[in-house]
Write a protein that holds these residues in place. Structure first.
Motif, PDB file in Angstrom:
ATOM      1  N   MET A 185       2.857 -33.646 -10.899  1.00  0.00           N
ATOM      2  CA  MET A 185       3.202 -31.841 -10.620  1.00  0.00           C
ATOM      3  C   MET A 185       2.880 -31.072 -11.852  1.00  0.00           C
ATOM      4  SD  MET A 185       6.989 -32.551  -9.089  1.00  0.00           S
ATOM      5  CE  MET A 185       6.451 -33.519  -7.881  1.00  0.00           C
ATOM      6  N   ASP A 186       2.527 -29.760 -11.385  1.00  0.00           N
ATOM      7  CA  ASP A 186       2.639 -29.112 -12.434  1.00  0.00           C
ATOM      8  C   ASP A 186       3.995 -27.946 -12.510  1.00  0.00           C
ATOM      9  OD1 ASP A 186       0.148 -28.940 -13.868  1.00  0.00           O
ATOM     10  OD2 ASP A 186      -0.727 -27.928 -11.566  1.00  0.00           O
ATOM     11  N   MET A 187       3.806 -27.599 -13.161  1.00  0.00           N
ATOM     12  CA  MET A 187       5.426 -26.542 -13.815  1.00  0.00           C
ATOM     13  C   MET A 187       5.106 -25.286 -12.983  1.00  0.00           C
ATOM     14  SD  MET A 187       7.396 -29.422 -13.492  1.00  0.00           S
ATOM     15  CE  MET A 187       9.122 -28.690 -14.604  1.00  0.00           C
ATOM     16  N   PRO A 188       6.047 -24.433 -12.885  1.00  0.00           N
ATOM     17  CA  PRO A 188       6.463 -22.864 -12.859  1.00  0.00           C
ATOM     18  C   PRO A 188       4.990 -22.664 -13.979  1.00  0.00           C
ATOM     19  CG  PRO A 188       8.123 -23.722 -11.977  1.00  0.00           C
ATOM     20  CD  PRO A 188       7.285 -24.646 -13.130  1.00  0.00           C
ATOM     21  N   ASP A 189       4.210 -21.300 -13.587  1.00  0.00           N
ATOM     22  CA  ASP A 189       3.568 -20.577 -14.873  1.00  0.00           C
ATOM     23  C   ASP A 189       4.691 -19.888 -14.910  1.00  0.00           C
ATOM     24  OD1 ASP A 189       1.008 -21.701 -14.285  1.00  0.00           O
ATOM     25  OD2 ASP A 189       0.472 -20.253 -12.497  1.00  0.00           O
ATOM     26  N   PRO A 190       4.209 -19.089 -16.363  1.00  0.00           N
ATOM     27  CA  PRO A 190       4.946 -18.201 -16.493  1.00  0.00           C
ATOM     28  C   PRO A 190       4.982 -16.736 -16.260  1.00  0.00           C
ATOM     29  CG  PRO A 190       3.483 -18.275 -18.554  1.00  0.00           C
ATOM     30  CD  PRO A 190       3.429 -19.400 -17.301  1.00  0.00           C
ATOM     31  N   ASP A 191       5.660 -15.899 -15.976  1.00  0.00           N
ATOM     32  CA  ASP A 191       5.587 -14.937 -15.401  1.00  0.00           C
ATOM     33  C   ASP A 191       5.879 -13.836 -17.037  1.00  0.00           C
ATOM     34  OD1 ASP A 191       7.848 -13.697 -17.424  1.00  0.00           O
ATOM     35  OD2 ASP A 191       9.630 -14.785 -16.406  1.00  0.00           O
ATOM     36  N   ALA A 192       5.162 -12.556 -16.006  1.00  0.00           N
ATOM     37  CA  ALA A 192       3.804 -11.316 -16.645  1.00  0.00           C
ATOM     38  C   ALA A 192       4.930 -11.236 -17.973  1.00  0.00           C
ATOM     39  CB  ALA A 192       3.476 -10.293 -16.007  1.00  0.00           C
ATOM     40  N   ALA A 193       6.319 -11.093 -18.463  1.00  0.00           N
ATOM     41  CA  ALA A 193       6.734 -10.381 -19.151  1.00  0.00           C
ATOM     42  C   ALA A 193       6.480 -11.620 -20.510  1.00  0.00           C
ATOM     43  CB  ALA A 193       7.758 -10.156 -19.193  1.00  0.00           C
ATOM     44  N   THR A 194       6.886 -12.612 -20.306  1.00  0.00           N
ATOM     45  CA  THR A 194       6.597 -13.605 -21.136  1.00  0.00           C
ATOM     46  C   THR A 194       5.218 -13.834 -21.861  1.00  0.00           C
ATOM     47  OG1 THR A 194       8.339 -15.329 -20.120  1.00  0.00           O
ATOM     48  CG2 THR A 194       6.344 -15.860 -21.886  1.00  0.00           C
ATOM     49  N   ILE A 195       3.719 -13.901 -20.707  1.00  0.00           N
ATOM     50  CA  ILE A 195       2.574 -13.727 -21.025  1.00  0.00           C
ATOM     51  C   ILE A 195       2.305 -12.135 -22.057  1.00  0.00           C
ATOM     52  CG2 ILE A 195       0.692 -13.223 -20.683  1.00  0.00           C
ATOM     53  CD1 ILE A 195       0.945 -14.476 -18.034  1.00  0.00           C
ATOM     54  N   ALA A 196       3.404 -11.139 -21.908  1.00  0.00           N
ATOM     55  CA  ALA A 196       2.982  -9.782 -22.994  1.00  0.00           C
ATOM     56  C   ALA A 196       3.566 -10.331 -24.191  1.00  0.00           C
ATOM     57  CB  ALA A 196       3.352  -8.504 -21.962  1.00  0.00           C
ATOM     58  N   HIS A 197       4.812 -11.101 -24.148  1.00  0.00           N
ATOM     59  CA  HIS A 197       5.135 -11.551 -25.315  1.00  0.00           C
ATOM     60  C   HIS A 197       4.338 -11.963 -26.755  1.00  0.00           C
ATOM     61  CE1 HIS A 197       9.358 -10.758 -27.562  1.00  0.00           C
ATOM     62  NE2 HIS A 197       8.972 -11.967 -27.692  1.00  0.00           N
ATOM     63  N   ARG A 198       4.030 -13.261 -25.733  1.00  0.00           N
ATOM     64  CA  ARG A 198       2.891 -14.045 -26.783  1.00  0.00           C
ATOM     65  C   ARG A 198       2.641 -13.285 -28.724  1.00  0.00           C
ATOM     66  NH1 ARG A 198      -0.466 -16.229 -22.949  1.00  0.00           N
ATOM     67  NH2 ARG A 198       0.862 -18.612 -22.507  1.00  0.00           N
ATOM     68  N   GLY A 199       1.588 -12.080 -28.024  1.00  0.00           N
ATOM     69  CA  GLY A 199       1.023 -11.335 -28.700  1.00  0.00           C
ATOM     70  C   GLY A 199       1.914 -11.421 -29.871  1.00  0.00           C
ATOM     71  N   SER A 200       2.700 -10.683 -29.729  1.00  0.00           N
ATOM     72  CA  SER A 200       3.631 -10.609 -31.032  1.00  0.00           C
ATOM     73  C   SER A 200       4.376 -11.445 -31.764  1.00  0.00           C
ATOM     74  CB  SER A 200       4.760  -9.472 -30.493  1.00  0.00           C
ATOM     75  OG  SER A 200       5.523 -10.055 -29.367  1.00  0.00           O
ATOM     76  N   ILE A 201       4.829 -12.377 -30.860  1.00  0.00           N
ATOM     77  CA  ILE A 201       4.516 -14.075 -31.567  1.00  0.00           C
ATOM     78  C   ILE A 201       4.419 -14.339 -32.381  1.00  0.00           C
ATOM     79  CG2 ILE A 201       6.400 -15.905 -30.843  1.00  0.00           C
ATOM     80  CD1 ILE A 201       6.799 -15.275 -28.530  1.00  0.00           C
ATOM     81  N   VAL A 202       2.535 -14.256 -31.806  1.00  0.00           N
ATOM     82  CA  VAL A 202       1.960 -15.175 -32.448  1.00  0.00           C
ATOM     83  C   VAL A 202       1.064 -14.048 -33.778  1.00  0.00           C
ATOM     84  CG1 VAL A 202      -1.155 -15.563 -32.844  1.00  0.00           C
ATOM     85  CG2 VAL A 202       0.138 -15.971 -30.666  1.00  0.00           C
ATOM     86  N   LYS A 203       1.797 -12.105 -34.053  1.00  0.00           N
ATOM     87  CA  LYS A 203       1.261 -12.357 -35.240  1.00  0.00           C
ATOM     88  C   LYS A 203       3.001 -12.190 -36.288  1.00  0.00           C
ATOM     89  CE  LYS A 203       1.404  -6.773 -36.542  1.00  0.00           C
ATOM     90  NZ  LYS A 203       1.308  -5.854 -35.819  1.00  0.00           N
ATOM     91  N   GLU A 204       4.086 -13.015 -35.149  1.00  0.00           N
ATOM     92  CA  GLU A 204       4.892 -12.782 -36.727  1.00  0.00           C
ATOM     93  C   GLU A 204       4.681 -14.578 -37.163  1.00  0.00           C
ATOM     94  OE1 GLU A 204       7.578 -11.716 -38.152  1.00  0.00           O
ATOM     95  OE2 GLU A 204       6.375  -9.292 -36.580  1.00  0.00           O
ATOM     96  N   LEU A 205       3.778 -15.386 -36.506  1.00  0.00           N
ATOM     97  CA  LEU A 205       4.101 -16.832 -36.906  1.00  0.00           C
ATOM     98  C   LEU A 205       2.565 -16.513 -37.753  1.00  0.00           C
ATOM     99  CD1 LEU A 205       4.475 -18.844 -33.785  1.00  0.00           C
ATOM    100  CD2 LEU A 205       6.182 -18.803 -35.692  1.00  0.00           C
ATOM    101  N   ARG A 206       1.913 -15.902 -37.942  1.00  0.00           N
ATOM    102  CA  ARG A 206       0.824 -16.007 -38.800  1.00  0.00           C
ATOM    103  C   ARG A 206       0.797 -15.502 -40.251  1.00  0.00           C
ATOM    104  NH1 ARG A 206      -3.334 -12.575 -34.576  1.00  0.00           N
ATOM    105  NH2 ARG A 206      -3.945 -14.521 -33.465  1.00  0.00           N
ATOM    106  N   ARG A 207       2.881 -14.940 -40.651  1.00  0.00           N
ATOM    107  CA  ARG A 207       2.973 -14.384 -41.406  1.00  0.00           C
ATOM    108  C   ARG A 207       3.265 -15.947 -42.836  1.00  0.00           C
ATOM    109  NH1 ARG A 207       4.286  -9.013 -41.538  1.00  0.00           N
ATOM    110  NH2 ARG A 207       4.043  -8.024 -39.586  1.00  0.00           N
TER     111      ARG A 207
END
Length: 495
Positions: free
Chosen positions: A1-23
């Motif tokens: 069974m699939d678990m719940p998908d992330p909410d919109a706020a979490t999805i929006a936050h992904r880009g900023s985290i990726v930017k920091e991890l690229r450092r």
């Protein structure tokens, strides 16, 4: 069974985290696209799926330290992952957590024969350690059936065993030291190349902690000399109860085989068709017992075990005639899980441990439950230490069968606790057994365990949602009270 998908706020936050991890990481070590992350959406407990929030694949301890330091400050959750062979959902991703894959840390750092140990990164497979030292006459004792794929870091996280754990112990009995990164990025070392340490047994705490306390980045394991001789014996019985009684009789005689495994009729037939290991098809239960040590001792114990088996009603006693046949006997047992996969669309692998003398009773009750649920069971387990692995056969595409398999599995695990056993032997709690923890532990027990987690992970960012059925905030747990008030220490003499 699939678990719940992330909410919109979490999805929006992904880009900023990726930017920091690229450092911290190169572009190729960050996976943010759905297609790439699908490879990480479950572990060996394939009934549950969840797309990770993000996947990162660091290559060094220093990178892991920086990742965790950033995530600690930003309050981003982390799910550590080895090879993904966990059968309890221990590496199941979270929709709002970074999956931290450790597969690139896959080097053996040092082989030290003087101290009989190997220093390895967490992504080194279990079998690779033995392969690195066997030409010099050594091996690493714990040998899970998945040893060709499972990694040493995951073995420590789950305290894995294997077919030879009866005599040589689990992972916790075969490791000497650990390097681990805490959630705030601090790197600590526990133990070393010596046999024992002073102070708190932090290595014992970390082993089996299922990724809830830190990220393991290096493991020092003990290696053993390959025994001069080893012989495996196939012992067939007309019933599982008789085989269980034979196990008790062998141990009761003071004999500790290197390994002692058991399979029932369903498993025997599936394995023989798959591996052609020479298993008898006319028996209801099969024991595989291995004796190892000096040649004279092995010869004596082989005859002794054979006599005990015949006295217990065995219809077949067949000792391996050479090394090739011994390895073939074990190849069949270690291929039991994939063999069952050929005869059933799906199976649910259980993992509970019971006192050995309750084995006949538990097998009988599992058989009765199988009839009630209308689902087949193939029993494969470490008979010597009472670690059961009933494989519940079902079809996930048949309406209601997965739910029935889960209820059946919960009944088996509850039965294990009822007869004086425990919920898990080597697969861990993860999400699979999380909601059964209260059948074994009181609320006081579980809160005390969570206080320990809080000491390592005060923000509860490491692998949350696993092990504990109810997660309390660290502030809510309060301090540990000692009866009689504050603990006071006597004044020490001055020298």
């Amino acid at each position: 069974m699939d678990m719940p998908d992330p909410d919109a706020a979490t999805i929006a936050h992904r880009g900023s985290i990726v930017k920091e991890l690229r450092r911290i990481l190169p572009e190729t070590s960050i996976i943010a696209e759905e297609e790439g992350m699908r490879a990480y959406d479950c572990d060996g407990l394939t009934a549950y799926h969840q797309l990770p929030f993000l996947v990162v694949l660091p290559e060094t301890t220093e990178q892991i330290s920086k990742i965790l330091q950033y995530c600690y400050k930003a309050e981003v959750k982390i799910v550590p992952r080895g090879a993904g062979t966990s059968l309890s959902g221990g590496a199941l991703p979270l929709a709002d957590a970074i999956t931290l894959g450790l597969g690139k840390l896959n080097s053996i750092r040092e082989i030290d024969y003087d101290n009989r140990c190997v220093v390895a990164q967490p992504g080194v497979t279990n079998l690779a350690i033995t392969q690195a030292v066997e030409d010099d006459g050594y091996y690493y004792a714990p040998d899970p059936s998945s040893q060709i794929a499972c990694t040493i870091g995951g073995n420590v996280a789950e305290n894995s065993g294997g077919v030879h754990c009866l005599k040589y112990g689990l992972t916790t009995n075969n490791i000497l030291g650990l390097e681990m990164v805490l959630m705030d990025g601090e790197i600590i070392r526990v133990g070393g190349k010596y046999l024992d340490t002073s102070g708190y047994d932090l290595m014992g705490v970390v082993t089996g902690s299922e990724g809830l306390l830190g990220v393991i980045t290096e493991v020092t394991v003990r290696i053993l000399p390959i025994p001069p001789a080893a012989r495996a014996i196939l012992i067939g019985f007309c019933s599982s109860e008789a085989a269980g009684n034979c196990v008790a009789a062998i141990i009761g005689a003071g004999i500790i085989p290197g390994g002692m495994e058991m399979m029932d009729r369903k498993a025997i037939h599936a394995v023989e068709e798959f591996v052609h290991a020479g298993y008898p098809l006319s028996v209801e239960a099969l024991l595989i017992a291995e004796l190892d040590g000096p040649e004279e001792e092995v010869e004596f114990l082989t005859k002794r075990v054979g006599q005990i088996a015949r006295d217990s009603g065995a219809s077949l006693v067949q000792a391996s005639r050479n090394e090739e046949e011994r390895l073939l006997f074990w190849a069949g047992r270690k291929a039991a899980f994939p063999a069952i996969g050929r005869v059933s669309p799906d199976y649910y692998c259980m993992d509970g441990t019971i006192p050995r003398h309750r084995l006949p009773e538990v097998l009988k009750r599992i058989g009765e439950a199988s009839q009630r649920y209308g689902l087949g069971v193939a029993n494969v387990f470490h008979a010597g230490d009472g670690n059961l692995h009933p494989l519940i056969l079902y079809d996930a595409n048949a309406p209601g069968e997965l739910e029935s398999a889960e209820k059946f599995g919960a009944e088996i695990l509850t039965l294990c606790v009822e007869v004086g056993g425990v919920l898990t032997g080597e697969h861990g709690v993860g999400v699979e057994k999380r909601d059964l923890m209260e059948t074994m532990f009181t609320e006081i027990d579980l809160k005390q365990q969570q206080r320990l987690k809080c000491a390592f992970d005060p923000k509860q960012l490491l692998n949350p949602g696993k092990v504990f059925p109810k997660l309390h905030r660290c502030a809510e747990l309060g301090r540990v009270h000692i009866q009689g008030g504050e603990m006071r220490f006597p004044d020490l003499p001055r020298f």
